[in-house]
Write a protein that holds these residues in place. Structure first.
Motif, mmCIF file in Angstrom:
data_model
loop_
_atom_site.group_PDB
_atom_site.id
_atom_site.type_symbol
_atom_site.label_atom_id
_atom_site.label_comp_id
_atom_site.label_asym_id
_atom_site.label_seq_id
_atom_site.Cartn_x
_atom_site.Cartn_y
_atom_site.Cartn_z
ATOM 1 N N GLU A 56 0.843 -1.196 0.000
ATOM 2 C CA GLU A 56 0.000 0.000 0.000
ATOM 3 C C GLU A 56 0.875 1.241 0.000
ATOM 4 N N PRO A 57 0.552 2.237 -0.823
ATOM 5 C CA PRO A 57 1.378 3.440 -0.868
ATOM 6 C C PRO A 57 1.333 4.223 0.447
ATOM 7 N N TYR A 58 2.444 4.824 0.781
ATOM 8 C CA TYR A 58 2.547 5.755 1.906
ATOM 9 C C TYR A 58 2.090 5.127 3.220
ATOM 10 N N THR A 59 2.574 3.923 3.506
ATOM 11 C CA THR A 59 2.176 3.259 4.754
ATOM 12 C C THR A 59 2.747 3.962 5.982
ATOM 13 N N ASP A 60 3.767 4.821 5.800
ATOM 14 C CA ASP A 60 4.348 5.516 6.937
ATOM 15 C C ASP A 60 3.579 6.777 7.301
ATOM 16 N N LEU A 61 2.534 7.117 6.540
ATOM 17 C CA LEU A 61 1.732 8.297 6.830
ATOM 18 C C LEU A 61 0.428 7.890 7.504
ATOM 19 N N ASP A 62 -0.207 8.862 8.157
ATOM 20 C CA ASP A 62 -1.458 8.562 8.841
ATOM 21 C C ASP A 62 -2.603 8.487 7.825
ATOM 22 N N ASP A 63 -3.824 8.390 8.339
ATOM 23 C CA ASP A 63 -4.995 8.187 7.478
ATOM 24 C C ASP A 63 -5.810 9.462 7.308
ATOM 25 N N ARG A 64 -5.160 10.588 7.284
ATOM 26 C CA ARG A 64 -5.909 11.825 7.053
ATOM 27 C C ARG A 64 -6.451 11.831 5.622
ATOM 28 N N PRO A 65 -7.497 12.588 5.344
ATOM 29 C CA PRO A 65 -8.185 12.510 4.041
ATOM 30 C C PRO A 65 -7.274 12.684 2.837
ATOM 31 N N ALA A 66 -6.309 13.608 2.889
ATOM 32 C CA ALA A 66 -5.450 13.831 1.725
ATOM 33 C C ALA A 66 -4.620 12.595 1.409
ATOM 34 N N VAL A 67 -4.157 11.886 2.423
ATOM 35 C CA VAL A 67 -3.364 10.671 2.211
ATOM 36 C C VAL A 67 -4.248 9.572 1.640
ATOM 37 N N GLN A 68 -5.448 9.404 2.192
ATOM 38 C CA GLN A 68 -6.357 8.374 1.686
ATOM 39 C C GLN A 68 -6.738 8.636 0.230
ATOM 40 N N ALA A 69 -6.930 9.902 -0.108
ATOM 41 C CA ALA A 69 -7.268 10.232 -1.490
ATOM 42 C C ALA A 69 -6.131 9.887 -2.435
ATOM 43 N N GLU A 70 -4.903 10.155 -2.033
ATOM 44 C CA GLU A 70 -3.759 9.840 -2.899
ATOM 45 C C GLU A 70 -3.565 8.339 -3.027
#
Length: 280
Positions: A56-70
């Motif tokens: 999964e992309p960007y697994t080191d980031l949290d689940d804020r909306p901008a990350v989920q959208a990307e």
């Protein structure tokens, strides 16, 4: 950093470039203007791009909306790359390779009709007609259970083609120096596309059809009319409606379809949303 130094940017660019070569052609087909060598080159590009995926992309980031959208954007691009590579493989005659790739992708995304259509076509061309029909049945059940809708025209037409064993391959146009190949299919007829029918010609229901067609006569003179078809499940209401819609379209009427959803969380007046959307 420049865009080509970021794998996510490179992947998106490669996927969009390859898809542009195939744009405007239905998933089971490949453009007749592309030769085998060029199609093989597109497969190589997609294979390299898909090899950049690990998880999964960007697994080191949290689940804020901008990350989920990307994440969702990149996952959708990945499915596009998988589908396009399978389309090209089908066009080159690599049916078994397409089956091996499409199987996991389709089962992981049970509502993606384009993936299931490609999988069923690949199975049928690989000589696995029964498995192809099972795949079409699986996506039909998933769409009904999750969304309360029937498969689209592409899946319905494909099911009829599988039953008729009429799923011959479409081969790319030969380039310079290549051997003889099947010529490209004839161009489609001009005019609006016909309303899709889900099966063989309608048999019976003459009285009901006559009553419906009489409503068209009144409507043609400017009188607003309506009709209600009532019957037990499976008795043929949808089939009769499809035939009536096809005949109405043949007379020049605009035909717009709205379907109810079995999901209790569907928006209010959902059938009218699709009708108004098609009118727009």
């Amino acid at each position: 950093m420049p865009p080509d130094a970021v794998d996510a940017h490179r992947f998106a660019q490669v996927t969009r470039d390859v898809h542009a070569h195939l744009d405007g052609v239905g998933p089971p087909d490949v453009p007749s203007g592309l030769g085998p060598a060029e199609l093989a080159g597109l497969v190589d590009q997609l294979t390299e791009a898909l090899s950049w995926w690990r998880a999964e992309p960007y697994t080191d980031l949290d689940d804020r909306p901008a990350v989920q959208a990307e994440r969702a954007r990149l996952q959708d691009l990945r499915l596009t790359a998988v589908a396009d590579r399978a389309r090209i493989q089908l066009g080159l005659g690599h049916d078994s390779a397409a089956v091996a790739e499409l199987g996991p992708a389709a089962h992981d995304h049970p509502l993606r009709e384009d993936l299931w259509a490609l999988l069923a076509l690949a199975l049928a061309r690989a000589g696995r007609q029964g498995d192809a029909l099972q795949a079409l049945c699986a996506v039909r059940e998933a769409l009904d259970a999750e969304l309360g809708i029937d498969p689209g025209p592409q899946l319905r037409d494909l099911e009829v083609a599988v039953l008729r064993q009429d799923v011959g391959p479409t081969r790319p146009t030969p380039g310079p120096g290549t051997g003889p190949m099947r010529p490209p299919p004839p161009a489609p007829r001009s005019g609006p596309p016909p309303i899709a029918r889900s099966g063989p010609p309608l048999v019976g229901r003459d009285a009901e059809m006559a009553s419906l067609l009489a409503l068209l006569d009144d409507a043609g003179s400017g009188t607003v009319r309506s009709a209600l078809l009532v019957g037990e499940p499976g008795i043929g209401k949808t089939r009769l409606t499809e035939e009536f819609a096809a005949r109405a379209a043949g007379r020049g009427f605009g035909v717009h379809v709205g379907r109810c959803s079995s999901d209790e969380g569907a928006p209010p007046l959902w059938p009218w949303v699709t009708v108004l959307g098609s009118l727009a």
